[in-house]
Design a protein around this motif. Structure first.
Motif, PDB file in Angstrom:
ATOM      1  N   GLN A   1      -3.247  -1.660   5.744  1.00  0.00           N
ATOM      2  CA  GLN A   1      -2.285  -1.713   4.651  1.00  0.00           C
ATOM      3  C   GLN A   1      -2.105  -3.144   4.181  1.00  0.00           C
ATOM      4  O   GLN A   1      -1.989  -4.068   4.985  1.00  0.00           O
ATOM      5  N   TRP A   2      -2.085  -3.324   2.864  1.00  0.00           N
ATOM      6  CA  TRP A   2      -1.785  -4.626   2.296  1.00  0.00           C
ATOM      7  C   TRP A   2      -0.268  -4.808   2.247  1.00  0.00           C
ATOM      8  O   TRP A   2       0.456  -3.940   1.770  1.00  0.00           O
TER       9      TRP A   2
ATOM     10  N   ASN B   1      -3.380  -8.152   5.329  1.00  0.00           N
ATOM     11  CA  ASN B   1      -3.787  -6.786   5.654  1.00  0.00           C
ATOM     12  C   ASN B   1      -3.455  -6.512   7.118  1.00  0.00           C
ATOM     13  O   ASN B   1      -3.896  -7.223   8.010  1.00  0.00           O
TER      14      ASN B   1
ATOM     15  N   THR C   1       0.821  -1.211   0.000  1.00  0.00           N
ATOM     16  CA  THR C   1       0.000   0.000   0.000  1.00  0.00           C
ATOM     17  C   THR C   1       0.849   1.252   0.000  1.00  0.00           C
ATOM     18  O   THR C   1       0.498   2.257  -0.632  1.00  0.00           O
TER      19      THR C   1
END
Length: 247
Positions: free
Chosen positions: A220-221, A216, A71
């Motif tokens: 945020q990935w 995740n 991300t």
């Protein structure tokens, strides 16, 4: 109960695998409870030299266990491709990529939340397996998994990617017959390679590899390059991740 069209000869039972409560994949708490193979690589005799590594994009090259935020590379990231590639030194090897969609307990959230060549789309439609490469020949990626991040079911905390050798136990095949294996993550919207992880360990007693995870954390990935080998077939990995496999 999930019926998988595969050879399961020699696979450990799910009870046997799940009893290994103290074994941690990649040294992390809460990881699948089957002991990764730690022996030194043993190359098969009279095998041809490994082909030259394939050229790919220019993403960040990661080492084993070097987690990173996807991300942060693109705050608007919505769809990715997890691309896997390899070369084979023994033409009898047919490698297959599989995906396990895991909950907070590191088990699949249901038997159907397992994506592979026999079930190429996840129940929520977020993950699509683009198809099986039989021989691993040619340049470029061999198998591609598409993930629509915004569509992933909220129960899914982690997405694990594995590569197995079809009928490895029956035909005495293993990862010492594989070379130049990698996993890379591509931003599908822009076509830009974000990260890449080259596998470095090719063990003679390994028949499957968990190559990495997308998960995740705090919105945020992230990607975690794992690269752990197991002396299991696909049915054995299913037991580790809680997929009920029909006999």
């Amino acid at each position: 109960m999930f019926n998988i069209p595969m050879n399961t000869k020699g696979a450990l039972s799910a009870d046997s695998l799940l009893s290994l409560n103290n074994a941690g994949m990649a040294g992390q708490q809460g990881q699948p409870q089957s002991q990764p193979v730690m022996q030194q690589p043993q190359m098969q005799q009279n095998q041809p030299a490994a082909p030259t590594p394939r050229p790919t994009g220019n993403g960040v090259h990661l080492k084993k266990g070097q987690k990173t935020s996807l991300t942060q590379m693109n705050p608007n990231l919505s769809e990715i491709e997890v691309c896997l590639g390899w070369d084979i030194l023994n033409r009898a090897c047919d490698l297959d990529a599989s995906v396990f969609m895991l909950g907070a307990d590191n088990k699949v959230v249901g038997d159907d939340w397992f994506v592979f060549y026999g079930q190429p789309v996840s129940p929520d439609g977020s993950i699509i397996h683009q198809g099986d490469s039989i021989d691993g020949a040619g340049d470029g990626d061999d198998e591609i998994i598409t993930i629509k991040l915004n569509q992933v079911n909220p129960q899914v905390q982690k997405i694990a990617f594995a590569v197995t050798i079809n009928e490895a136990l029956e035909n005495h095949l293993n990862f010492s017959m594989v070379a130049n294996a990698y996993v890379r993550v591509v931003d599908k919207t822009t076509g830009k390679e974000l990260v890449k992880f080259m596998l470095t360990d090719y063990f003679a007693n390994v028949t499957s590899m968990v190559v990495g995870e997308v998960y995740n954390k705090s919105g945020q990935w992230r990607f975690n390059p794992i690269g752990d080998g197991f002396a299991e077939d696909l049915a054995g990995l299913c037991g580790v991740y809680g997929v009920n496999v029909a006999d």
